[in-house]
Design an enzyme around this catalytic site. Structure first.
Site, PDB file in Angstrom:
ATOM      1  N   LEU A 111      -7.092  -0.359 -31.028  1.00 44.10           N
ATOM      2  CA  LEU A 111      -7.434  -0.016 -29.642  1.00 44.10           C
ATOM      3  C   LEU A 111      -6.318  -0.309 -28.645  1.00 44.10           C
ATOM      4  O   LEU A 111      -6.558  -0.810 -27.549  1.00 44.10           O
ATOM      5  CB  LEU A 111      -8.725  -0.738 -29.194  1.00 44.10           C
ATOM      6  CG  LEU A 111      -9.966  -0.552 -30.074  1.00 44.10           C
ATOM      7  CD1 LEU A 111     -11.101  -1.414 -29.557  1.00 44.10           C
ATOM      8  CD2 LEU A 111     -10.400   0.905 -30.135  1.00 44.10           C
TER       9      LEU A 111
ATOM     10  N   GLU B 201     -15.842   3.171 -26.330  1.00 48.64           N
ATOM     11  CA  GLU B 201     -15.312   4.032 -27.391  1.00 48.64           C
ATOM     12  C   GLU B 201     -16.121   4.001 -28.680  1.00 48.64           C
ATOM     13  O   GLU B 201     -15.713   4.544 -29.679  1.00 48.64           O
ATOM     14  CB  GLU B 201     -13.848   3.671 -27.687  1.00 48.64           C
ATOM     15  CG  GLU B 201     -12.873   4.199 -26.664  1.00 48.64           C
ATOM     16  CD  GLU B 201     -11.496   4.499 -27.268  1.00 48.64           C
ATOM     17  OE1 GLU B 201     -11.395   4.819 -28.460  1.00 48.64           O
ATOM     18  OE2 GLU B 201     -10.520   4.393 -26.511  1.00 48.64           O
TER      19      GLU B 201
ATOM     20  N   GLU C  24       0.967   3.908   1.894  1.00 50.00           N
ATOM     21  CA  GLU C  24       1.521   4.385   3.166  1.00 50.00           C
ATOM     22  C   GLU C  24       2.829   3.666   3.485  1.00 50.00           C
ATOM     23  O   GLU C  24       3.803   4.271   3.920  1.00 50.00           O
ATOM     24  CB  GLU C  24       0.524   4.146   4.313  1.00 50.00           C
ATOM     25  CG  GLU C  24      -0.742   4.988   4.223  1.00 50.00           C
ATOM     26  CD  GLU C  24      -1.805   4.382   3.333  1.00 50.00           C
ATOM     27  OE1 GLU C  24      -1.473   3.518   2.480  1.00 50.00           O
ATOM     28  OE2 GLU C  24      -2.975   4.782   3.454  1.00 50.00           O
TER      29      GLU C  24
ATOM     30  N   ASP D 213     -14.444  -0.193 -38.788  1.00 50.89           N
ATOM     31  CA  ASP D 213     -13.160   0.532 -38.640  1.00 50.89           C
ATOM     32  C   ASP D 213     -11.936  -0.375 -38.539  1.00 50.89           C
ATOM     33  O   ASP D 213     -10.821   0.085 -38.703  1.00 50.89           O
ATOM     34  CB  ASP D 213     -13.183   1.393 -37.362  1.00 50.89           C
ATOM     35  CG  ASP D 213     -14.256   2.458 -37.397  1.00 50.89           C
ATOM     36  OD1 ASP D 213     -14.896   2.600 -38.449  1.00 50.89           O
ATOM     37  OD2 ASP D 213     -14.447   3.140 -36.376  1.00 50.89           O
TER      38      ASP D 213
ATOM     39  N   HIS E 144       0.827  -1.194   0.000  1.00 52.28           N
ATOM     40  CA  HIS E 144       0.000   0.000   0.000  1.00 52.28           C
ATOM     41  C   HIS E 144       0.870   1.257   0.000  1.00 52.28           C
ATOM     42  O   HIS E 144       2.059   1.213   0.354  1.00 52.28           O
ATOM     43  CB  HIS E 144      -0.913   0.004   1.227  1.00 52.28           C
ATOM     44  CG  HIS E 144      -2.047  -0.965   1.109  1.00 52.28           C
ATOM     45  ND1 HIS E 144      -3.022  -1.085   2.064  1.00 52.28           N
ATOM     46  CD2 HIS E 144      -2.375  -1.857   0.133  1.00 52.28           C
ATOM     47  CE1 HIS E 144      -3.891  -2.011   1.697  1.00 52.28           C
ATOM     48  NE2 HIS E 144      -3.516  -2.498   0.536  1.00 52.28           N
TER      49      HIS E 144
HETATM   50  C1  AOF Z   1      -4.470   1.744   1.990  1.00 54.59           C
HETATM   51  N1  AOF Z   1      -3.472   2.129   1.151  1.00 54.59           N
HETATM   52  O1  AOF Z   1      -2.492   2.161  -0.855  1.00 54.59           O
HETATM   53  C2  AOF Z   1      -4.553   1.061  -0.670  1.00 54.59           C
HETATM   54  C3  AOF Z   1      -5.609   0.702   0.229  1.00 54.59           C
HETATM   55  O2  AOF Z   1      -6.264  -6.769  -0.398  1.00 54.59           O
HETATM   56  P1  AOF Z   1      -5.593  -5.774   0.501  1.00 54.59           P
HETATM   57  O3  AOF Z   1      -5.205  -6.309   1.832  1.00 54.59           O
HETATM   58  O4  AOF Z   1      -4.486  -5.036  -0.223  1.00 54.59           O
HETATM   59  O5  AOF Z   1      -6.692  -4.675   0.843  1.00 54.59           O
HETATM   60  C4  AOF Z   1      -7.421  -4.039  -0.163  1.00 54.59           C
HETATM   61  C5  AOF Z   1      -8.136  -2.880   0.475  1.00 54.59           C
HETATM   62  O6  AOF Z   1      -7.175  -1.950   0.979  1.00 54.59           O
HETATM   63  C6  AOF Z   1      -8.973  -2.093  -0.507  1.00 54.59           C
HETATM   64  O7  AOF Z   1     -10.275  -2.583  -0.607  1.00 54.59           O
HETATM   65  C7  AOF Z   1      -8.976  -0.727   0.130  1.00 54.59           C
HETATM   66  O8  AOF Z   1      -9.900  -0.700   1.199  1.00 54.59           O
HETATM   67  C8  AOF Z   1      -7.596  -0.628   0.725  1.00 54.59           C
HETATM   68  N2  AOF Z   1      -6.675  -0.015  -0.214  1.00 54.59           N
HETATM   69  N3  AOF Z   1      -5.524   1.091   1.513  1.00 54.59           N
HETATM   70  O9  AOF Z   1      -4.375   1.967   3.196  1.00 54.59           O
HETATM   71  C9  AOF Z   1      -3.461   1.811  -0.138  1.00 54.59           C
HETATM   72  N4  AOF Z   1      -4.553   0.695  -1.962  1.00 54.59           N
HETATM   73 ZN    ZN Z   2      -3.174  -0.116   3.772  1.00 53.47          ZN
END
Ligand code: AOF
Ligand code: ZN
Length: 373
Positions: A217, A308, A65, A213, A63
């Site tokens: 794509l 499209e 963070e 066409d 993620h």
């Molecule tokens: C965050 N930071 O960059 C993102 C988040 O399958 P997991 O464990 O990765 O969890 C997916 C969930 O995490 C997704 O549904 C959303 O709620 C959150 N995404 N959260 O803190 C991130 N991409």
């Molecule tokens: Zn997270």
């Protein structure tokens, strides 16, 4: 440094705008996860400075963070984190981001959008507050949900965000009868379309457009061909020629044909040999049932698709209320009486849509509307 309220608001909006821009880098590349951005910002007396940047990694993990905190290291202690989506609160393969922010010593979190995922919604901010972190929610929230609309749609509506993109002549036509693809907009607008394609999971067209066409794509911008999304053809009777550019490139960039589940033709077998995949679809009134198809695409992990062409396909999505974003490019010239009228125009946008962007690209103008999720 301590700033007064309005100066702090200005700083917060500025860094959130930067975090949103950063997160756009992975739009369309994070699978079912939203492309989130995080900036770790520290002010030791000489004004705020970015010490860590993160975007949800390609494929959806780690993620944002975690990426930003790793870059900031010890500098995260006492810093502010700008997050475009509420930090997660659930235990996946790694501990929740809300806890990671606390452990790293972040003292203030500025958030944009709230997360509709029930495992997270409200809980991420609650973890932070319970640990004594100052939380400011909803900064540039509209801009964030605009950018995260694919994820929001998938979460809330259980289907991908549908973007209707059309190029219109000055008199509201999308082509000339019998001529197939004609140039309506100029090179800058066309490149923008390729950027839009790169940020989505699939491009969808009707079989009429595929036959008339013979489009490819793909994303044809230098260095970005690998970001070509899947191609989907609404083709109830599986008529797409195996010799079409789409079928011939199916091994490079996926092609899905949405056909009636009973169809079993020689052409289908030939397309399958070329690498084309079939999506068995239900039909309704002699047409592919679009809500069910979209649900299937959502189950395939798709969050954003662009429709499209052509006019009939666009109209079908509009008539069923399945369009979430409208992107119109207007060229400078008129087509006249033998033109094919667009099913939509800037003067008759359906109710519930809000204009979010206007721009000029060379001779062409552009406008974009979205509706609330
Ligand atoms: C965050 N930071 O960059 C993102 C988040 O399958 P997991 O464990 O990765 O969890 C997916 C969930 O995490 C997704 O549904 C959303 O709620 C959150 N995404 N959260 O803190 C991130 N991409
Ligand atoms: Zn997270």
């Amino acid at each position: 440094m301590v700033y007064d309220g309005s100066e702090q608001d200005r700083i917060d909006r500025r860094f959130m705008a930067a975090a949103l821009r950063l997160s756009r880098k992975h739009l369309g590349l994070t699978s079912t996860n939203p492309a989130v951005g995080t900036l770790v910002v520290r002010d030791v007396g000489n004004g705020p400075i970015i010490v860590g940047r993160g975007v949800t990694a390609v494929g959806g993990r780690p993620h944002a963070e975690a990426e930003a905190l790793a870059e900031a290291g010890d500098l995260a202690r006492g810093a502010t984190a700008y997050v475009t989506l509420e930090p997660c609160a659930h235990h996946g393969r790694t501990p929740p981001c809300a806890n990671a922010l606390v452990s790293a010593g972040i003292v203030r979190v500025v958030g944009a959008a709230s997360d509709p995922d029930p495992r997270v919604s409200g809980k991420g901010y609650a973890i932070l507050r319970a640990a004594g972190v100052e939380v400011k929610e909803g900064v540039l929230a509209r801009e964030a949900s605009n950018q995260l609309a694919g994820y929001m749609n998938r979460s809330v509506r259980k289907r991908p965000e549908v973007i209707l993109k059309l190029a219109l002549s000055a008199d509201g036509m999308i082509g000339r009868r019998g001529e197939g693809q004609i140039e309506i907009t100029g090179p800058i607008a066309r490149r923008l379309v390729h950027v839009m394609r790169a940020e989505t999971d699939a491009i969808l067209i009707g079989i009429g457009t595929a036959l008339a066409d013979d489009p490819e794509l793909t994303v044809r911008l230098p260095g970005l061909r690998a970001r070509s999304p899947a191609r989907i053809v609404l083709d109830r009777l599986a008529r797409l020629p195996a010799t079409s550019k789409l079928a011939r490139s199916a091994n490079d960039v996926p092609v899905f044909v949405a056909a009636c589940s009973e169809i079993d033709t020689l052409n289908k077998a030939e397309l399958e040999r070329a690498g084309v995949k079939f999506l068995a679809t239900e039909t309704y009134d002699g047409r592919v049932a679009l809500p069910e198809l979209l649900e299937d695409l959502g189950n395939h992990g798709m969050s954003r698709i662009i429709v499209e062409g052509g006019a009939d396909t666009a109209r079908a999505f509009l008539d069923e209320g399945l369009v979430d974003r409208i992107a119109l490019f207007y060229g400078p010239e008129a087509i006249g009486t033998d033109g094919i009228a667009a099913p939509i125009g800037r003067d008759h946008i359906p109710a519930g849509f809000e204009l979010v962007r206007e721009a000029r690209f060379g001779e062409d103008s552009f406008a974009e509307w979205i509706r609330e999720i």
